[in-house]
Design an enzyme around this catalytic site. Structure first.
Site, PDB file in Angstrom:
ATOM      1  N   ASP A   1     -34.030 -43.505   4.300  1.00 33.74           N
ATOM      2  CA  ASP A   1     -32.652 -43.825   3.974  1.00 33.74           C
ATOM      3  C   ASP A   1     -32.048 -44.837   4.954  1.00 33.74           C
ATOM      4  OD1 ASP A   1     -30.310 -43.495   2.555  1.00 33.74           O
ATOM      5  OD2 ASP A   1     -29.597 -41.808   3.733  1.00 33.74           O
TER       6      ASP A   1
ATOM      7  N   CYS B   1     -27.271 -28.226 -12.369  1.00 36.71           N
ATOM      8  CA  CYS B   1     -28.460 -28.753 -13.055  1.00 36.71           C
ATOM      9  C   CYS B   1     -29.439 -27.619 -13.379  1.00 36.71           C
ATOM     10  CB  CYS B   1     -29.138 -29.795 -12.168  1.00 36.71           C
ATOM     11  SG  CYS B   1     -30.634 -30.466 -12.914  1.00 36.71           S
TER      12      CYS B   1
HETATM   13 FE1  SF4 Z   1     -29.730 -32.045 -14.491  1.00 35.54          FE
HETATM   14 FE2  SF4 Z   1     -30.318 -34.068 -16.085  1.00 35.54          FE
HETATM   15 FE3  SF4 Z   1     -28.845 -32.025 -16.978  1.00 35.54          FE
HETATM   16 FE4  SF4 Z   1     -27.831 -33.741 -15.229  1.00 35.54          FE
HETATM   17  S1  SF4 Z   1     -28.470 -34.223 -17.301  1.00 35.54           S
HETATM   18  S2  SF4 Z   1     -27.663 -31.533 -15.156  1.00 35.54           S
HETATM   19  S3  SF4 Z   1     -29.581 -34.235 -13.977  1.00 35.54           S
HETATM   20  S4  SF4 Z   1     -30.980 -31.981 -16.349  1.00 35.54           S
END
Ligand code: SF4
Ligand code: SF4
Length: 375
Positions: free
Chosen positions: A134, A248
């Site tokens: 990073d 997520c």
């Molecule tokens: Fe996770 Fe993809 Fe759903 Fe976003 S769209 S919460 S990154 S699985």
């Protein structure tokens, strides 16, 4: 030969404590064009360094002459503490999970430097190899994706099917040719949980993040005040934000890592706002030695803490906020004005008016004028 070397470098990386390792060839991938478009929209906000070294970012061969391979290594920093979305205690602060323990830059760099030495000793080359965490103009997530260790989710985080997205990444860029992995499949599908849950609508469309709206930027990299429209949505996030990762599904039952350096330091899991608001410079430096939180400096952290205090609406903070109205840092005074207004603006109207009799920076005076209009 290449296969043996590839296998042994991967084994070494796992032995050093990395959770994932994958290798991709260097190249100018389509993502570098996406990155340019992202910059053209100004989504890097005030992080000017992101628009520098364009050529190097586009192709790491301009950064490391003769580079052939990028060895992407990731470490799982998850711990078995709850997610911000499950505790939701507005009277306490929330620090992003990655920042509870030691600064990951040091943790990862040490391991990658050891990997670099190992590769050099076992390949007879690699003198010009470089390690980045990073810190350089490298599109790290892009290489991680092409090395097969995860896909880039709609929340813009790297996600691995087994581990989820609690991943910190670094890479060893080497002049040595190795065997390459294939890129990971994209598995977000029709999910939009991260986009729907973001309190500031910072994910403007799938895979696109406007940093100027993101709480992580606003509370860490941003050196100015928190813009007024984002103060309430910032809630109790006082250093970064985990929401789009907490929600997520790939983090639903994600395993925990083994690196002890990322366990929370005492008092940093759901920290007491009172303790943090009372830190002087010396205490701040002592508490956050070798911690990522050092980056915000005392004035940045107290700015964030005051926003959280304002959002708590808890009048037990009144005396402490009153004291911070006289802090040496204008940034702190400005946010103390807002916090006091949020706790009990009417009660403190005279104090706000009296502040005009003391010499203050323009930004503090502007804040006072604004709250006086609102009380
Ligand atoms: Fe996770 Fe993809 Fe759903 Fe976003 S769209 S919460 S990154 S699985
Ligand atoms: Fe939104 Fe927080 Fe994710 Fe930033 S880190 S995109 S503010 S949910």
């Amino acid at each position: 030969m290449q296969r043996d070397l590839t296998n042994s470098i991967k084994e070494k990386a796992y032995n050093l404590g990395f959770s994932l390792v994958g290798i991709s060839p260097v190249g100018d991938y389509p993502e570098s064009q996406h990155y340019k478009k992202w910059l053209n929209k100004g989504y890097e906000a005030s992080m000017d360094y992101m628009s520098k070294n364009e050529e190097k970012r586009q192709d790491v061969r301009n950064l490391v002459p003769g580079a052939r391979s990028v060895i992407s290594c990731a470490i799982n920093y998850n711990t078995n503490y709850p997610y911000s979305t499950s505790v939701q205690n507005p009277k306490k602060g929330w620090i992003a999970r990655y920042a509870w323990g030691d600064d990951y830059h040091f943790v990862l760099k040490e391991k990658l430097n050891e990997l670099k030495v190992y590769l050099s000793e076992n390949s007879g080359g690699g003198e010009d190899d470089r390690v980045y965490v990073d810190t350089g103009p490298v599109l790290e997530r892009m290489y991680a994706k092409y090395s097969g260790i995860g896909w880039i989710g709609k929340n813009t985080c790297l996600i691995n099917q087994e581990i989820g997205s609690w991943l910190l990444i670094g890479e060893l860029i080497t002049t040595i040719e190795l065997e390459y992995d294939t890129q990971a499949a994209e598995r977000c599908g029709t999910c939009t949980k991260c986009i729907d849950s973001c309190p500031t609508d910072a994910i403007t469309s799938p895979y696109v993040l406007d940093s100027s709206k993101c709480i992580s930027f606003l509370t860490i990299e941003n050196k100015a005040g928190i813009p007024r429209e984002y103060r309430e949505p910032t809630g109790n996030n006082i250093f970064g934000c985990d929401i789009c990762q907490d929600v997520c599904p790939w983090n639903g039952e994600s395993e925990t890592g083994t690196e002890k350096a990322f366990l929370p330091r005492e008092g940093l899991f759901e920290p007491e706002l009172k303790t943090l608001a009372g830190l002087d410079q010396q205490q701040f430096s002592q508490l956050f030695k070798n911690s990522p939180i050092k980056r915000s400096k005392r004035r940045g952290l107290l700015r964030n803490v005051l926003v959280a205090i304002g959002n708590s609406g808890d009048d037990s903070y009144e005396n402490q906020v009153l004291e911070l109205l006289g802090d040496e840092e204008p940034l702190v005074r400005k946010h103390a004005v807002w916090a006091l207004y949020k706790i009990n603006g009417v009660k403190y109207t005279d104090i706000f008016k009296n502040m005009f009799n003391v010499e203050h920076d323009e930004e503090v005076l502007e804040e006072i004028k604004l709250v006086l209009k609102m009380v």
